[in-house]
Design an enzyme around this catalytic site. Structure first.
Site, mmCIF file in Angstrom:
data_model
loop_
_atom_site.group_PDB
_atom_site.id
_atom_site.type_symbol
_atom_site.label_atom_id
_atom_site.label_comp_id
_atom_site.label_asym_id
_atom_site.label_seq_id
_atom_site.Cartn_x
_atom_site.Cartn_y
_atom_site.Cartn_z
ATOM 1 N N HIS A 118 -7.530 0.834 -6.173
ATOM 2 C CA HIS A 118 -7.674 -0.056 -5.009
ATOM 3 C C HIS A 118 -8.299 -1.361 -5.504
ATOM 4 O O HIS A 118 -9.430 -1.698 -5.168
ATOM 5 C CB HIS A 118 -8.551 0.618 -3.952
ATOM 6 N N CYS A 135 -16.269 1.062 1.188
ATOM 7 C CA CYS A 135 -15.033 0.320 1.443
ATOM 8 C C CYS A 135 -14.515 0.535 2.864
ATOM 9 O O CYS A 135 -13.672 -0.229 3.326
ATOM 10 C CB CYS A 135 -13.977 0.700 0.416
ATOM 11 N N GLN A 172 -9.971 -4.136 -3.260
ATOM 12 C CA GLN A 172 -11.283 -3.770 -2.721
ATOM 13 C C GLN A 172 -12.387 -4.047 -3.743
ATOM 14 O O GLN A 172 -13.474 -4.498 -3.388
ATOM 15 C CB GLN A 172 -11.296 -2.285 -2.334
ATOM 16 N N ARG A 205 -12.877 -8.988 1.731
ATOM 17 C CA ARG A 205 -11.472 -8.700 1.435
ATOM 18 C C ARG A 205 -10.642 -9.964 1.679
ATOM 19 O O ARG A 205 -9.750 -10.304 0.902
ATOM 20 C CB ARG A 205 -10.943 -7.558 2.323
ATOM 21 N N ARG A 207 0.874 -1.186 0.000
ATOM 22 C CA ARG A 207 0.000 0.000 0.000
ATOM 23 C C ARG A 207 0.898 1.218 0.000
ATOM 24 O O ARG A 207 1.704 1.398 0.922
ATOM 25 C CB ARG A 207 -0.901 0.000 1.240
ATOM 26 N N ASP A 233 -17.581 6.457 -0.940
ATOM 27 C CA ASP A 233 -16.281 6.398 -0.273
ATOM 28 C C ASP A 233 -16.052 7.770 0.356
ATOM 29 O O ASP A 233 -16.739 8.741 0.026
ATOM 30 C CB ASP A 233 -15.195 6.071 -1.320
HETATM 31 N N1 NVA Z 1 -10.273 6.418 -1.201
HETATM 32 C C1 NVA Z 1 -9.888 5.985 0.125
HETATM 33 C C2 NVA Z 1 -10.071 4.506 0.268
HETATM 34 C C3 NVA Z 1 -9.784 3.975 1.650
HETATM 35 C C4 NVA Z 1 -9.836 2.466 1.744
HETATM 36 C C5 NVA Z 1 -8.445 6.377 0.394
HETATM 37 O O1 NVA Z 1 -7.621 6.246 -0.512
HETATM 38 O O2 NVA Z 1 -8.153 6.840 1.487
#
Ligand code: NVA
Length: 310
Positions: free
Chosen positions: A128, A267, A131, A295, A101, A227
């Site tokens: 992502h 998410c 997800q 997940r 990540r 989100d």
């Molecule tokens: N768009 C959000 C998703 C978090 C799982 C982020 O990047 O923070």
């Protein structure tokens, strides 16, 4: 060369189906496959905050018979203390796969370019994709199987320029969904992502629509997703990232335009009263806890599939 999963379209539609079918099998029996038995280690490296990613990859690798090796990005300082390539060359001699990540998509692409083991994107600024596999699995679970995915109308409203929007476009189109993305001017997806999604949709029977009208986005939708308006890395813009998004809040009024039995996804982490109301996320149409659990199953299937490709 190993296969990597850096963005949603790294899996063809047929390959995505294979992964989702395997994920359904893992839902039924958490130990149906143990490709990491030995155990072999998987490095899980994170430069950003995490909860679901850490838990699901750690538990998932253990359930696959492997050893989950968490690497704190603040300690490793990938690209600062030493180059991404040098870090990768150290890791890939000792682990069966690398999960990362991080911030820019170019960082994980740089890793994948030198890695001798599969690299998995556990969220970047751009995508992502893990997800989206979990979200597709959730819809499949609730709608009667992976074959039920194609043709579903999937609406995402909110920050339509973020990683989730990009991944819904690519991954949703791959699954044959009718992907509807609603976000304010200035927060809409890149034309190149929309074009790529449309190209994929043309092969799967899906479709893609980008609109500034939240009602148009959710009209008749089978699934409504949102989100946070302030993604990790966007914290400096938190104040300006409120007012433009208010019309895109998923509340009962907006949801009234979707199908009566529409599934609601998020998410997480969720900010109740901002992008989604408590009534909706804690209400009967919300599937967010199944989504969070998925997940685990989706990523176990993905890792199993990737390890088989070499
Ligand atoms: N768009 C959000 C998703 C978090 C799982 C982020 O990047 O923070």
């Amino acid at each position: 060369m190993p296969r990597h999963f850096l963005r949603d379209d790294d899996l063809t539609p047929a390959e995505q189906r294979q992964v989702l079918e395997l994920a359904m099998a893992f839902r039924d029996d958490r130990h149906v496959r143990t490709p990491l038995a030995g155990p072999r280690a998987v490095a899980i490296l994170t430069d950003k905050p995490t909860l679901r990613t850490q838990v699901s990859f750690t538990a998932g690798v253990a359930e696959l018979g492997g050893y989950p090796l968490m690497v704190d990005g603040k300690l490793a300082q990938v690209g600062v203390r030493e180059s991404i390539a040098d870090v990768t060359r150290v890791l890939d001699r000792q682990v069966a796969a690398i999960v990362w990540r991080t911030y820019g998509q170019e960082r994980i692409e740089e890793m994948a370019a030198v890695s001798r083991v599969p690299v998995v994107n556990a969220l970047t600024d751009g995508f992502h994709p893990c997800q989206i596999l979990a979200d597709l699995l959730t819809v499949a679970q609730l709608r009667g199987g992976v074959e039920a995915l194609a043709g579903q109308v999937f609406a995402y409203v909110g920050d339509a320029a973020n990683n989730m929007a990009n991944s819904y476009l690519l991954g949703g189109a791959s699954a044959g969904l009718h992907v509807r993305v609603g976000g304010p001017e200035g927060y809409q997806p890149d034309a190149a992502i929309v074009a790529r999604a449309a190209e994929i949709a043309a092969t799967t029977g899906g479709s893609v629509l980008v609109t500034a009208d939240p009602k148009e986005a959710v009209a008749g939708a089978d699934v409504v997703a949102t989100d946070t308006w302030v993604s990790m890395g966007d914290e400096d813009e938190a104040a300006e990232r409120q007012q433009p998004f208010v019309p895109y809040r998923v509340d009962d009024a907006l949801l009234a335009g979707a199908k009566d039995d529409a599934i609601v996804l998020h998410c997480l982490p969720a900010y109740r009263g901002k992008e989604i109301t408590a009534e909706v996320i804690d209400g009967p149409r919300s599937a967010v806890w199944d989504e969070a659990e998925n997940r685990l199953h989706a990523q176990k299937a993905l890792l199993t599939w990737l390890l088989e490709q070499r």
